[in-house]
Design a protein around this motif. Sequence first.
Motif, PDB file in Angstrom:
ATOM      1  N   ASN A 132     -12.235 -13.067   7.083  1.00  8.80           N
ATOM      2  CA  ASN A 132     -12.116 -11.931   8.000  1.00  8.80           C
ATOM      3  C   ASN A 132     -13.036 -12.076   9.204  1.00  8.80           C
ATOM      4  O   ASN A 132     -12.677 -11.684  10.316  1.00  8.80           O
TER       5      ASN A 132
ATOM      6  N   THR B  60     -11.994  -3.634  15.966  1.00 12.24           N
ATOM      7  CA  THR B  60     -11.087  -4.301  16.909  1.00 12.24           C
ATOM      8  C   THR B  60     -11.813  -5.118  17.971  1.00 12.24           C
ATOM      9  O   THR B  60     -11.163  -5.740  18.806  1.00 12.24           O
TER      10      THR B  60
ATOM     11  N   PHE C 139     -13.199  -4.416   8.312  1.00 15.55           N
ATOM     12  CA  PHE C 139     -12.322  -5.357   9.002  1.00 15.55           C
ATOM     13  C   PHE C 139     -10.956  -4.747   9.311  1.00 15.55           C
ATOM     14  O   PHE C 139     -10.281  -5.188  10.234  1.00 15.55           O
ATOM     15  N   ARG C 140     -10.560  -3.728   8.583  1.00  9.51           N
ATOM     16  CA  ARG C 140      -9.300  -3.028   8.882  1.00  9.51           C
ATOM     17  C   ARG C 140      -9.390  -2.216  10.172  1.00  9.51           C
ATOM     18  O   ARG C 140      -8.395  -2.040  10.855  1.00  9.51           O
ATOM     19  N   ILE C 141     -10.582  -1.689  10.477  1.00 15.90           N
ATOM     20  CA  ILE C 141     -10.701  -0.786  11.630  1.00 15.90           C
ATOM     21  C   ILE C 141     -11.364  -1.420  12.850  1.00 15.90           C
ATOM     22  O   ILE C 141     -11.214  -0.923  13.956  1.00 15.90           O
TER      23      ILE C 141
ATOM     24  N   GLN D 294     -13.473 -13.771   1.240  1.00 19.33           N
ATOM     25  CA  GLN D 294     -12.725 -12.813   2.063  1.00 19.33           C
ATOM     26  C   GLN D 294     -13.526 -12.411   3.297  1.00 19.33           C
ATOM     27  O   GLN D 294     -12.979 -12.309   4.393  1.00 19.33           O
TER      28      GLN D 294
ATOM     29  N   THR E 191     -16.757  -3.914   3.369  1.00 21.07           N
ATOM     30  CA  THR E 191     -16.422  -4.874   4.415  1.00 21.07           C
ATOM     31  C   THR E 191     -14.906  -4.933   4.609  1.00 21.07           C
ATOM     32  O   THR E 191     -14.441  -5.099   5.740  1.00 21.07           O
ATOM     33  N   THR E 192     -14.148  -4.765   3.557  1.00 22.97           N
ATOM     34  CA  THR E 192     -12.684  -4.751   3.670  1.00 22.97           C
ATOM     35  C   THR E 192     -12.234  -3.627   4.595  1.00 22.97           C
ATOM     36  O   THR E 192     -11.405  -3.842   5.493  1.00 22.97           O
ATOM     37  N   ASP E 193     -12.778  -2.432   4.394  1.00 22.94           N
ATOM     38  CA  ASP E 193     -12.431  -1.304   5.264  1.00 22.94           C
ATOM     39  C   ASP E 193     -12.896  -1.542   6.696  1.00 22.94           C
ATOM     40  O   ASP E 193     -12.193  -1.216   7.649  1.00 22.94           O
TER      41      ASP E 193
ATOM     42  N   LYS F  22     -11.710 -13.888  12.231  1.00 23.38           N
ATOM     43  CA  LYS F  22     -10.753 -13.158  13.068  1.00 23.38           C
ATOM     44  C   LYS F  22     -11.421 -12.390  14.211  1.00 23.38           C
ATOM     45  O   LYS F  22     -10.754 -12.031  15.175  1.00 23.38           O
TER      46      LYS F  22
END
Length: 189
Positions: free
Chosen positions: A140, A117, A113-115, A136, A109-111, A143
């Motif tokens: 995220n 848009t 939310f990084r990509i 987290q 999930t971290t990755d 956002k």
Amino acid sequence: MMCGQNIGSNKTWQRIPEGSVGVELGVWEGISSERFLKRAKHLHLVDSWSINPYKDSDEHGGYEQYLNRYKKKVGSQDPRDFQKLYDTVFKEVTNKFKDQPVTIYRMSTTDFFRIFTEVVDWVYVDASHSYEGCLQDLKNSLKIIKKGGYIFGDDYTNKKGVKAAVDEFVNQTGLAFSNFYLNQFEIKI
């Protein structure tokens, strides 16, 4: 992630706005995903289908406890056998949704939310059940959800880390919260 039918999602899908776009964090076999597609016009499915997130997680009391907990389901305690099971389930999910309005992300999930848009109508949080991981994911999610949207989730009443994370998130944000059915929750944005 590796067991259960998430019967509570039988009630959650009915709360999903018709024709909406959503994200499901923690997919496993895609059973809840099928339910969510009854209302969603597009669904983003996010799951690592990997043992890697458990290596540094205390979700099950540590990595060895995770292996021990699921060894019966996997048929061994060898991490390679665990990964084979994850690979098999990922292929099954990919086949299940190949002609559906679905985008599949095989990553943490971290990755994701990084990509990612886009802005969506809702997110269903059911990936990490550790306090840190769930908190987290909640932060995220906020956002990428449009105003008036929702965070839905699982395991509020039966996973200590999830409950603590949700309670803290709601207290910090002041958002409206409902534990509307069994272990299912809803946060209105």
